[in-house]
Motif scaffolding. Structure first.
Motif, PDB file in Angstrom:
ATOM      1  N   GLN A   1     -33.438  36.547 -55.771  1.00  9.77           N
ATOM      2  CA  GLN A   1     -34.513  35.621 -55.418  1.00  9.77           C
ATOM      3  C   GLN A   1     -34.911  34.772 -56.621  1.00  9.77           C
ATOM      4  OE1 GLN A   1     -38.322  37.303 -53.888  1.00  9.77           O
ATOM      5  NE2 GLN A   1     -37.356  36.784 -51.963  1.00  9.77           N
ATOM      6  N   ALA A   2     -35.019  35.443 -57.788  1.00 11.70           N
ATOM      7  CA  ALA A   2     -35.394  34.710 -58.994  1.00 11.70           C
ATOM      8  C   ALA A   2     -34.341  33.666 -59.329  1.00 11.70           C
ATOM      9  CB  ALA A   2     -35.571  35.684 -60.153  1.00 11.70           C
TER      10      ALA A   2
ATOM     11  N   ARG B   1     -34.532  30.716 -56.963  1.00 11.32           N
ATOM     12  CA  ARG B   1     -35.713  29.869 -57.181  1.00 11.32           C
ATOM     13  C   ARG B   1     -35.656  29.158 -58.509  1.00 11.32           C
ATOM     14  NH1 ARG B   1     -40.529  32.690 -53.884  1.00 11.32           N
ATOM     15  NH2 ARG B   1     -39.150  33.362 -52.224  1.00 11.32           N
TER      16      ARG B   1
ATOM     17  N   PRO C   1     -38.376  26.548 -55.038  1.00 11.38           N
ATOM     18  CA  PRO C   1     -38.785  27.227 -53.805  1.00 11.38           C
ATOM     19  C   PRO C   1     -39.006  26.267 -52.630  1.00 11.38           C
ATOM     20  CG  PRO C   1     -40.659  26.926 -55.220  1.00 11.38           C
ATOM     21  CD  PRO C   1     -39.503  26.281 -55.917  1.00 11.38           C
TER      22      PRO C   1
ATOM     23  N   PHE D   1     -37.838  31.259 -49.156  1.00  9.62           N
ATOM     24  CA  PHE D   1     -38.753  32.215 -48.542  1.00  9.62           C
ATOM     25  C   PHE D   1     -38.374  32.504 -47.085  1.00  9.62           C
ATOM     26  CE2 PHE D   1     -42.767  33.218 -46.355  1.00  9.62           C
ATOM     27  CZ  PHE D   1     -43.015  34.416 -46.984  1.00  9.62           C
TER      28      PHE D   1
ATOM     29  N   PHE E   1     -35.540  34.917 -46.993  1.00  6.15           N
ATOM     30  CA  PHE E   1     -35.989  36.291 -47.237  1.00  6.15           C
ATOM     31  C   PHE E   1     -36.576  36.880 -45.957  1.00  6.15           C
ATOM     32  CE2 PHE E   1     -39.795  38.832 -48.206  1.00  6.15           C
ATOM     33  CZ  PHE E   1     -39.170  39.951 -48.696  1.00  6.15           C
ATOM     34  N   ASN E   2     -37.379  36.080 -45.258  1.00  8.47           N
ATOM     35  CA  ASN E   2     -37.995  36.559 -44.024  1.00  8.47           C
ATOM     36  C   ASN E   2     -36.972  36.807 -42.935  1.00  8.47           C
ATOM     37  OD1 ASN E   2     -40.608  36.980 -44.461  1.00  8.47           O
ATOM     38  ND2 ASN E   2     -41.325  35.027 -43.695  1.00  8.47           N
TER      39      ASN E   2
ATOM     40  N   MET F   1     -34.294  38.167 -43.140  1.00  7.36           N
ATOM     41  CA  MET F   1     -33.724  39.499 -43.294  1.00  7.36           C
ATOM     42  C   MET F   1     -34.230  40.430 -42.202  1.00  7.36           C
ATOM     43  SD  MET F   1     -34.364  41.908 -46.523  1.00  7.36           S
ATOM     44  CE  MET F   1     -35.997  42.477 -46.128  1.00  7.36           C
TER      45      MET F   1
END
Lengths: 456, 336
Positions: free
Chosen positions: B125-126, B129, B134, B243, B246-247, B249
């Protein structure tokens, strides 16, 4: 004493770091970090009870935190009488219907043989119940939300002091944990993780979108504080005297009376916000200490021994006559209730409830990093994890900025690469968390302060 | 006529979008299920790995666009996919080498691997971004629609229009190709069979001379292909935002478990089950009933079973129900 040496060193370093922040940045920041560290510590203690004592994975921490926050709203906000008049009765009736549905399903489950007909009965009870619920609640919700939508638009709470919500939050979270535990605890570890994560998302979705309950994404602001307000403090004589006494050295250096007065009023404004934070710290510290004493006692009690036995070998514990299912459920509820307390504490501290801010990254995965880094199974470790990880989470951006400047010092200030890196400084906290977690998992899998059980 | 209108309405608002969304979920779910079946852990970095692949594809798309290369009516991103896959596979193999392999060799419990994958999730994620930021990125170019609502109305003379976006067709088309190649590979080739054997019984597979390192490597390669294609297709159809990925998932996990985790075919169908139920339950059927029922019985309300706010909650509830009544999924996967 010797065996506690590493615990004491670790805590001394942690407190030292926070004091350094106080000296170099400001005491205000230092105390707000300290407060959130304490709240994180309560959350990690909850997660640690489940994971460290019993080996249960609970990725639903976000949901319990939000329920604790909801409790803070429902306890402290004064009731909205108008909303109760237009829709209160129907909502109570809905509650009654839900209870009725639950009991009728229980009745069917108990009194019917396992068959297709039983499933049909249950399904039809649920469907009919939901239809009635919608018919009853629809107009009621509509009229409740129409009551001054900009300010209220919800039923409000009980209007009690917000501190009670810490207990209510624990009960809310424990109640949810009971339901989840009944449903999901039979699952294998990683399934349990996914299931709890998803259920907590459902809880958040409900809190977000049921505006009649707590205004949903419109947020509730201005919750009553259990500690004094800055504005009131600034006009209190005893507080001004206290500040004057505390800063006597600084004030004596100023010769003119007006200069002294101006400096004093500036100091009073600054110290008032620090004072408020110290009050919160006192409250939170009390909670942490009480929980720590209870959990330590539990860890060394026969019950704690039994939990470890269940964790390490479920079948053997079962064979010794321990009711594994029941104990798992119990510890799941206890741990979640502690997380619920933390959720209520957090809303109390912020003074506002923002359902939109409950995200799994911050409220589930970060807490898990805390537990793993600190040392699962060791309460001191869990608290330390909460402190260390939260500290790093907040201070990651300044650290990253410093490192970037250090490594790119050869580049010009207008260099596109350097500017890009500086722009993305906030995301280095994820990198630090991830790398920290991976390193700890690899080289110190039991955490900074590993579990140590000395049977006396 | 009204009947036809009603059908078109459903096609337009439910079936076509659900098919596209379901395909995107299905690709992700097969990725999850493969990792689960062969490497034996729940990969919490799924969504972020997909966003990593998509990010590389976007960077290449931008590069191609700046060079003036395009595919005409098709989006340029198609050209970038193979390159993105290469990067994705390299990234996955690196991570496997430095992170996962240690725990695999030590035979750590799956829970520990899942925890490690959370660390990978944070890191990925880092990286995403830091590199691309983001924000919402759109990288679609080329022809946007295959059929526009107005054109369709003129062509057929119906009241309801049917809109088909080219990304939807592309998604479904590519998914069918990728999934059929995958199933052919798993069922017919020797390597695929050795993978299935390894998933079924590790020790027995080792005894029969299957090289675990090779199986693991191939698994990550397939995973890389699926993650990148799934991610790029989702990004083309909607938009790319770390984001959101990620959601995503969560419904992907739901799809994999509903289908029976460890079972690729189940995961494939699970994706559609989740997508269809999300859209079926949150669609407002008012217009549909206006066409189907005589005028006197026209409904006043929206006839919506659940508000669209609960879209995600639907898939999670399905998962909970499946876990309760059939814990091994609709199609039997690994026994829980």
């Amino acid at each position: 004493m010797k065996q506690y040496a590493n615990v004491i060193t670790a805590y001394a370093i942690m407190i030292g770091l926070i004091i350094l922040v106080g000296i170099f940045q400001s005491w205000n920041i230092a105390f707000s970090i300290f407060n959130l560290c304490l709240i994180s510590a309560v959350m990690t203690m909850g997660a640690n009870i489940q994971w460290g004592y019993a080996g249960l994975i609970n990725f639903g921490i976000m949901g319990y935190t939000a329920l604790g926050g909801l409790a803070a709203v429902l306890v402290s906000v004064p009731p909205v009488r108008e909303a109760w008049q237009v829709g209160g009765l129907s909502m109570l009736f809905c509650l009654f219907i839900i209870v009725l549905i639950v009991f009728s399903i229980r009745y069917v489950l108990k009194n019917f043989q396992k068959s297709k007909r039983k499933n049909i009965y249950i399904a039809s009870i649920i469907v009919i119940g939901l239809i009635i619920l919608r018919i009853v609640s629809g107009p009621a919700i509509h009229s409740i939300e129409a009551v001054e939508p900009a300010k209220t638009g919800f039923l409000g709470g009980l209007g009690l002091p917000i501190i009670f919500s810490w207990i209510v939050g624990a009960f809310f979270a424990g109640g949810l944990a009971y339901i989840i535990g009944k449903v999901a605890l039979g699952l294998r570890a990683d399934y349990l993780a996914i299931a709890t994560l998803l259920i907590s998302e459902i809880v958040i979705a409900i809190i977000k979108h049921e505006d009649w309950l707590a205004r949903g994404v419109k947020n509730v602001i201005g919750l009553k504080r259990p500690v004094p307000y800055e504005v009131n403090l600034q006009s209190e004589q005893w507080f001004i005297d206290l500040v004057a006494k505390w800063n006597r050295g600084v004030l004596d250096l100023i010769s003119t009376a007006e200069g002294k007065q101006a400096a004093l009023s500036q100091l009073v404004i600054e110290s008032s916000s620090v004072f408020v934070k110290i009050c919160y710290s006192g409250l939170f510290l009390t909670v942490v200490v009480i929980l720590l004493i209870i959990t330590q006692k539990a860890l060394y009690s026969p019950w704690g021994r039994m939990m470890r036995a269940i964790r390490d070998n479920e079948e053997a514990a079962n064979a010794m006559g321990k009711n594994v299912v029941k104990q798992h459920l119990l510890i799941f509820i206890l741990g979640s209730a502690i997380v619920g307390i933390a959720g209520a504490m957090m809303v109390t501290h912020d003074g506002l409830f923002t359902p939109g801010s409950y995200r799994p990254m911050r409220y589930t995965f970060l807490i898990w990093v805390m537990v793993i880094v600190g040392g699962s199974g060791n309460n001191f470790g869990a608290i330390l994890g909460g402190f260390a990880v939260w500290f790093l989470w907040i201070e990651a951006a300044p650290i990253a900025l410093f490192l970037i400047n250090l490594f790119t010092s050869g580049l010009a200030d207008t260099n596109a690469f350097k500017l890009h890196l500086i722009d993305s400084v906030p995301y280095f906290r994820f990198l630090m968390m991830g790398i920290g977690l991976l390193l700890i998992m690899r080289y110190r899998p039991k955490g900074i302060l590993p579990e140590k059980i000395n049977i006396k | 006529m009204d009947f036809l209108n009603a059908i078109i309405l459903l096609l337009n608002y439910i079936i076509v979008p659900a098919l596209a969304y379901g395909s995107q979920l299905a690709l992700g779910a097969i990725f999850v299920t493969l990792i689960y079946g062969i490497l034996r852990f729940a990969n919490f970095a799924t969504g972020d790995m997909m966003s990593f692949g998509t990010m590389v594809a976007i960077l290449f798309t931008w590069y191609f666009q700046s060079l003036g290369i395009s595919l005409g009516v098709l989006p340029t991103a198609i050209l970038a996919i193979p390159l993105a896959i290469v990067f994705m596979i390299l990234y996955m193999l690196t991570i496997d080498k430095f992170v996962f392999s240690y725990y695999r060799i030590k035979k750590s419990p799956p829970v520990q691997l899942a925890m490690v994958s959370i660390g990978v999730m944070f890191v990925t994620q880092a990286i995403v971004r830091i590199i691309i930021g983001p924000f919402d990125r759109r990288f679609f170019d080329g022809e946007k629609f295959i059929i526009k609502a107005n054109q369709f109305k003129e062509m057929t003379g119906l009241n309801e229009g049917l809109t088909i976006k080219s990304t939807q067709v592309l998604t479904i088309f590519l998914t069918i190709i990728v999934v059929s190649i995958l199933f052919w590979f798993l069922n017919k080739t020797k390597t695929g069979k050795s993978m299935r054997a390894y998933s079924d019984n590790e020790d027995l597979a080792l005894l029969s001379g299957i090289d675990p390192k090779r199986v693991v490597m191939i698994t990550w390669m397939i995973a890389g292909i699926l993650a990148t294609i799934g991610g790029v297709l989702y990004g083309l159809d909607k938009s790319f935002k770390p984001f959101t990925y990620f959601n995503n998932m969560l419904p992907i996990f739901a799809a994999a478990i509903v289908g029976g985790i460890g079972n690729p075919f189940g995961a494939f169908l699970g994706g559609y089950v989740i997508a269809f139920s999300e859209i079926f339950l949150t669609y407002a059927y008012k217009k549909f009933f206006m066409y189907m029922l005589p005028e006197s019985m026209e409904p006043n309300s929206l006839i919506q079973l659940l508000s669209t706010d609960y879209k995600f909650a639907v898939s999670f509830s399905i998962l909970v129900i499946v876990l309760l009544f059939r814990p091994s999924g609709i199609f039997k996967g690994k026994i829980l």
